[in-house]
Design an enzyme around this catalytic site. Structure first.
Site, mmCIF file in Angstrom:
data_model
loop_
_atom_site.group_PDB
_atom_site.id
_atom_site.type_symbol
_atom_site.label_atom_id
_atom_site.label_comp_id
_atom_site.label_asym_id
_atom_site.label_seq_id
_atom_site.Cartn_x
_atom_site.Cartn_y
_atom_site.Cartn_z
ATOM 1 N N ARG A 106 0.872 -1.389 -0.125
ATOM 2 C CA ARG A 106 0.097 0.055 -0.075
ATOM 3 C C ARG A 106 0.832 1.308 0.012
ATOM 4 N NH1 ARG A 106 -4.079 -2.542 3.882
ATOM 5 N NH2 ARG A 106 -5.341 -3.634 2.623
ATOM 6 N N GLU B 237 4.892 -11.233 14.553
ATOM 7 C CA GLU B 237 4.434 -11.844 15.408
ATOM 8 C C GLU B 237 4.604 -13.436 15.438
ATOM 9 O OE1 GLU B 237 0.064 -11.977 18.063
ATOM 10 O OE2 GLU B 237 0.365 -10.831 16.181
#
Length: 181
Positions: free
Chosen positions: A67, A104
Site C-alpha cells: 500500500r 508476531e
C-alpha cells in the site's frame, strides 16, 4: 502530541470502512480502499501528507509494498521528488540490499535496489498504516544502510493504541488519521 496541519482530515474517517473480525476474530480492520476510491478524499489525504513535507527539500519518497505504492508516487509527485519502491524478496531486477525482521509469528524480508539511494539524500518513507512499526523499522534500517537521511515517516492511518511510533523517538512520525482502539 500530534503535529498540526491546515487540512482537516477528521472527515476522512467517514470514508474508512471498518471490518470486524478481519483477518482473524477480535481484530477490527480499518479498510482504506473506500477512502482511496473517493476522488476528493484521496486528493485531500495526499495534499495533507504533502503539506507536512513541502519546503523540506525531499529528494525521494520510499513506498513500502504494497500500500505504500499507492501513496508514495502521488506524494513524490506533489513534492517534486523521485519514488523508490521497497519490495518483498526477489521482486526487483537489479542488485539489492535486504533486511529481515521479526513478525508476531515468524519473519519477513524487504529489499531495495542497492543504487536506489545516494548518501545524504533526504527521504520520506510512506506506508498506509502504522501499527506496531516493525515493517517501517526494517525500512529505516535499509535507508540508513545506504546512507540516506530520513526526513520523516508518513502514514495515512495510525493505530495509536499499538504504540508503533515509540520505535522512532528520533524521527518525525506524521500520521493523518488516528484511531485509539
Amino acid at each position: 502530541m500530534q503535529p498540526t496541519h491546515s487540512v482537516n482530515c477528521e472527515p476522512l474517517k467517514s470514508l474508512v470502512r471498518t471490518v470486524p473480525d478481519f483477518p482473524k476474530p477480535g481484530i477490527l480492520f480499518y479498510d482504506i480502499t473506500t477512502l482511496l476510491k473517493d476522488r476528493q478524499g484521496f486528493a485531500k489525504l495526499i495534499d495533507a501528507l504533502a503539506e507536512h513535507y513541502i519546503g523540506k527539500n525531499i529528494d525521494l519518497v520510499l513506498g513500502i509494498e504494497a500500500r505504500g505504492f499507492i501513496f508514495g508516487p502521488a506524494l513524490a509527485y506533489r513534492l517534486n521528488a523521485g519514488f523508490v519502491p521497497v519490495r518483498k524478496p526477489r521482486k526487483l531486477p537489479a542488485r539489492t540490499v535486504r533486511v529481515t525482521y521479526d513478525l508476531e509469528y515468524g519473519s519477513d524480508t524487504l529489499e531495495i535496489h542497492e543504487d536506489a539511494i545516494e548518501p545524504g539524500q533526504r527521504i520520506v518513507l510512506v506506508d498506509d498504516l502504522l501499527a506496531t512499526g516493525g515493517t517501517m523499522e526494517a525500512t529505516v534500517k535499509l535507508v540508513r544502510q545506504l546512507g540516506g537521511e530520513i526526513a520523516g515517516l508518513a502514514f495515512a492511518v495510525e493505530l495509536d493504541f499499538l504504540k508503533g511510533r515509540e520505535r522512532f523517538p528520533d524521527l518525525d512520525v506524521f500520521s493523518l488519521l488516528h484511531y485509539s482502539e
